[in-house]
Design an enzyme around this catalytic site. Structure first.
Site, PDB file in Angstrom:
ATOM      1  N   LYS A 113       0.824  -1.216   0.000  1.00  0.00           N
ATOM      2  CA  LYS A 113       0.000   0.000   0.000  1.00  0.00           C
ATOM      3  C   LYS A 113       0.852   1.258   0.000  1.00  0.00           C
ATOM      4  O   LYS A 113       0.398   2.322  -0.389  1.00  0.00           O
ATOM      5  CB  LYS A 113      -0.921   0.029   1.226  1.00  0.00           C
ATOM      6  N   LYS A 194      -4.565 -10.195  -6.678  1.00  0.00           N
ATOM      7  CA  LYS A 194      -5.837 -10.646  -6.086  1.00  0.00           C
ATOM      8  C   LYS A 194      -6.972  -9.673  -6.406  1.00  0.00           C
ATOM      9  O   LYS A 194      -6.755  -8.491  -6.633  1.00  0.00           O
ATOM     10  CB  LYS A 194      -5.679 -10.872  -4.578  1.00  0.00           C
ATOM     11  N   LYS A 197     -10.965  -4.445  -3.817  1.00  0.00           N
ATOM     12  CA  LYS A 197     -12.038  -3.449  -3.799  1.00  0.00           C
ATOM     13  C   LYS A 197     -11.626  -2.190  -4.539  1.00  0.00           C
ATOM     14  O   LYS A 197     -12.455  -1.451  -5.019  1.00  0.00           O
ATOM     15  CB  LYS A 197     -12.327  -3.035  -2.352  1.00  0.00           C
TER      16      LYS A 197
END
Ligand code: AMP
Ligand code: TRP
Length: 330
Positions: A113, A194, A197
């Site tokens: 992130k 993966k 969202k």
């Protein structure tokens, strides 16, 4: 024997997707009949990155409604919102004081992130410590989560053991429960990462509330390969293998059974059939969601959940404070 205590959480950001469902929510439902379960909407985790306040509030209610739409029963499981039980923040701080910057720097989710940035939001850095607090606050035995949370669960266990070493019998040391098949659902447009969202391409994921038309479009344009055989081989055929994983998890058939069903068929056949299986699985969820989200019961259910969660958290937090020597003795 007392029932095992189960805790898990989902972030109230939009787009709860098939990965969340197959990797986490489906296990939540299975566990509610055999254990004492707490399922939390972790809004304090969500603010580790900037959120629009209005949207965040809506998303909290969306996720709570989705919990029930996928089959969680508030009479069996405790459903609540993290920020409504202040013990999470309190224990989070105490655990921050028992963790090391070195171990937090090794968290792969943080590294991903924070890619390329020199300085990171502190909340993003200590996010796994708050997650550990969520779990340890309830003397949790089992944490059902997707595979991507393995490292965070390990950290939680390390923190619990470290504190127990200094102050014996402070925490129950929890175990992760990772789902075998479907534990990691990959993105439809890039099957090497993966399903997430936040990916920009909406066709990279199937959200649980997607319309039938959107489901069809996303699956039909999913990335496959040029080899033409339908075979489960995540290494060499990540796209097709991901479709087989989703097929298997939604239909209840094993992967070899799905492979056999499509023996000699083309990718188009597999995709068309997967569209039907997915639509059939998600339609009832979408219908229940619509009912619950706008019902007056939702607030009462979350009030009751928070009250029950607080009652379980209080003695644990008292014990922790007593062991650490903070506050006056009760
Ligand atoms: P999050 O969306 O990060 O709050 O995740 C909620 C839950 O879904 C966690 O238990 C995750 O491990 C799980 N999860 C998220 N993405 C995936 C995925 N692509 N495949 C499987 N599980 C996932
Ligand atoms: N970190 C988890 C995720 O991103 C969400 C979460 C927060 C959680 N607290 C938790 C999961 C406690 C299990 C237990 O998916």
């Amino acid at each position: 024997m007392a029932k095992e205590r189960v805790f898990s959480g989902v972030q109230p950001t939009g787009n709860i997707h098939l990965g969340n469902y197959l990797g986490a929510l489906k296990q939540f439902v299975e566990l509610q009949d055999e254990a004492e379960c707490l399922y939390c909407v972790v809004d304090m985790h969500a603010i580790t990155v900037p959120q629009d306040p209005k949207e965040l509030r809506e998303h909290v209610l969306d996720v709570a409604s989705l919990y029930m739409a996928v089959g969680l029963d508030p009479k069996k499981a405790i459903l609540f919102v993290q920020s409504e039980v202040s013990g999470h923040a309190e224990l989070g701080w105490i655990l921050n004081c028992s963790s090391y910057t070195g171990e937090l720097s090794r968290m792969t989710q943080f590294k991903a992130k924070n890619k390329g940035r020199e300085s990171a939001p502190t909340g993003l850095f200590t996010y796994p410590v708050l997650m550990a607090a969520d779990i340890l606050l309830y003397d949790t035995n089992v944490v059902p989560v997707g595979n991507d949370q393995k490292q965070h669960i390990e950290l939680c266990r390390d923190l619990a053991l470290r504190v127990n070493h200094r102050f014996p019998d402070t925490f129950v040391v929890p175990e992760g429960r990772f789902m075998k098949s479907g534990a990691r659902i990959m993105s439809l447009d890039d099957p090497t990462s993966k399903m997430s969202k936040s990916a920009e391409n909406i066709h990279s994921r199937i959200s649980l509330l997607d319309t039938d038309a959107k489901i069809k479009k996303s699956i039909m344009r999913a990335t496959t390969d040029s080899d033409m055989t339908i075979r489960f081989d995540p290494e060499n055929k990540p796209g097709v293998s991901n479709l087989l994983t989703i097929y298997s998890a939604l239909s209840g058939m094993s992967i070899p059974e799905v492979e056999a069903k499509f023996d000699g068929a083309g990718y188009g056949d597999l995709k068309k059939s997967l569209v039907t299986v997915t639509q059939e699985a998600l339609t009832p969820i979408r219908d229940r969601f619509d009912q619950i989200r706008h019902s007056s019961e939702l607030d009462d259910i979350l009030d009751d959940g928070a009250a029950r969660a607080r009652a379980l958290a209080e003695p644990v937090l008292d014990r922790v404070k007593e062991h650490f020597g903070i506050g006056r003795l009760k």
